[in-house]
Design a protein around this motif. Structure first.
Motif, PDB file in Angstrom:
ATOM      1  N   ALA A 145      86.966   4.851  72.958  1.00  0.00           N
ATOM      2  CA  ALA A 145      87.584   5.154  74.255  1.00  0.00           C
ATOM      3  C   ALA A 145      88.480   4.008  74.712  1.00  0.00           C
ATOM      4  O   ALA A 145      89.577   4.231  75.231  1.00  0.00           O
ATOM      5  CB  ALA A 145      86.497   5.433  75.294  1.00  0.00           C
ATOM      6  N   ARG A 146      88.015   2.762  74.505  1.00  0.00           N
ATOM      7  CA  ARG A 146      88.837   1.610  74.889  1.00  0.00           C
ATOM      8  C   ARG A 146      90.130   1.564  74.081  1.00  0.00           C
ATOM      9  O   ARG A 146      91.183   1.186  74.590  1.00  0.00           O
ATOM     10  CB  ARG A 146      88.041   0.308  74.704  1.00  0.00           C
TER      11      ARG A 146
ATOM     12  N   HIS B   6      91.716   4.171  72.652  1.00  0.00           N
ATOM     13  CA  HIS B   6      92.585   5.351  72.708  1.00  0.00           C
ATOM     14  C   HIS B   6      92.806   5.922  74.102  1.00  0.00           C
ATOM     15  O   HIS B   6      93.544   6.892  74.260  1.00  0.00           O
ATOM     16  CB  HIS B   6      92.019   6.449  71.803  1.00  0.00           C
ATOM     17  N   SER B   7      92.181   5.361  75.115  1.00  0.00           N
ATOM     18  CA  SER B   7      92.364   5.881  76.467  1.00  0.00           C
ATOM     19  C   SER B   7      93.724   5.467  77.025  1.00  0.00           C
ATOM     20  O   SER B   7      94.252   4.409  76.682  1.00  0.00           O
ATOM     21  CB  SER B   7      91.260   5.392  77.396  1.00  0.00           C
TER      22      SER B   7
ATOM     23  N   GLY C 290      92.897   8.616  81.266  1.00  0.00           N
ATOM     24  CA  GLY C 290      91.501   8.393  80.911  1.00  0.00           C
ATOM     25  C   GLY C 290      91.208   8.668  79.453  1.00  0.00           C
ATOM     26  O   GLY C 290      92.090   8.611  78.596  1.00  0.00           O
ATOM     27  N   VAL C 291      89.945   9.028  79.181  1.00  0.00           N
ATOM     28  CA  VAL C 291      89.495   9.275  77.810  1.00  0.00           C
ATOM     29  C   VAL C 291      90.090  10.586  77.309  1.00  0.00           C
ATOM     30  O   VAL C 291      90.030  11.602  78.017  1.00  0.00           O
ATOM     31  CB  VAL C 291      87.955   9.340  77.746  1.00  0.00           C
ATOM     32  N   PRO C 292      90.668  10.607  76.101  1.00  0.00           N
ATOM     33  CA  PRO C 292      91.252  11.849  75.576  1.00  0.00           C
ATOM     34  C   PRO C 292      90.193  12.946  75.439  1.00  0.00           C
ATOM     35  O   PRO C 292      89.082  12.682  74.962  1.00  0.00           O
ATOM     36  CB  PRO C 292      91.781  11.440  74.189  1.00  0.00           C
TER      37      PRO C 292
END
Length: 195
Positions: free
Chosen positions: A117-118, A120-121, A125-127
């Motif tokens: 998440a760190r 690719h966000s 926000g998170v995909p």
């Protein structure tokens, strides 16, 4: 429950801790009460992960069936918000145990998910593709990352240093998946989005 009615302070313990965490993570979090025969009432909480959390209501806090804001409850107000509830509740029975998963496995999946998440966000926000990714397969039932995140960030898995049991029980009923921990349960249905 009456509009604006005041109740006693929420008792301490897992119930209180879960409510406070829910309020910190999502100021719009809702709580819905379902009464049960011969058992404590059950409180369902909405999360940003499209999973519902469920925990028994302490006997010292006799709440009636209905929908209220978590923030309202913590402030001692019981304002009805039925129209804001996002979807159906899971069935109250009919779940079959699929398997038990060590809490360490779930904690590691959550850590791996946070790393992704760190990386690719973005501004939004998170995909969704990361949240919807299957990270655990239990007897043919897929457990997506969003359920693991819900269990992790809402504190359903006790820390490694805790003496509390960390085993996670995964059960299913129809399209619903239930993940039980010693703290509370998480429910998810891929075919019935809540948000």
């Amino acid at each position: 429950m009456l509009e604006g009615q005041h109740r006693p302070t929420v008792p301490s313990g897992n119930f209180s801790a879960l409510l406070h965490r829910a309020q910190r993570l999502d100021a719009q979090s809702l709580l819905r009460i379902r009464e049960r025969e011969d058992r404590p009432a059950q409180a369902f909480l909405t999360t940003p992960f499209e999973a519902l959390l469920a925990i028994d209501v302490p006997p010292a806090l006799p709440l009636e069936q209905g929908v209220i804001g978590v923030g309202d409850l913590l402030a001692g107000r019981l304002v009805q918000r039925q129209a804001q509830w996002p979807g159906a509740l899971p069935p109250s029975e009919g779940f079959s145990l699929l398997d038990e998963v060590p809490g360490e496995v779930v904690a590691q999946l959550a850590e791996d998910g946070r790393t992704l998440a760190r990386a690719h966000s973005g501004p939004l926000g998170v995909p969704p593709s990361l949240l919807d990714q299957t990270v655990l397969n239990v007897e043919g039932r897929e457990v997506p990352m969003r359920v693991i995140f819900a269990c992790d960030v809402y504190g359903l898995i006790p820390p490694a240093a805790s003496s509390a049991p960390r085993q996670v029980r995964v059960s299913a009923a129809g399209r619903w998946l239930r993940v039980d921990t010693v703290v509370a349960s998480a429910y998810f249905s891929r075919g019935l989005p809540l948000l």
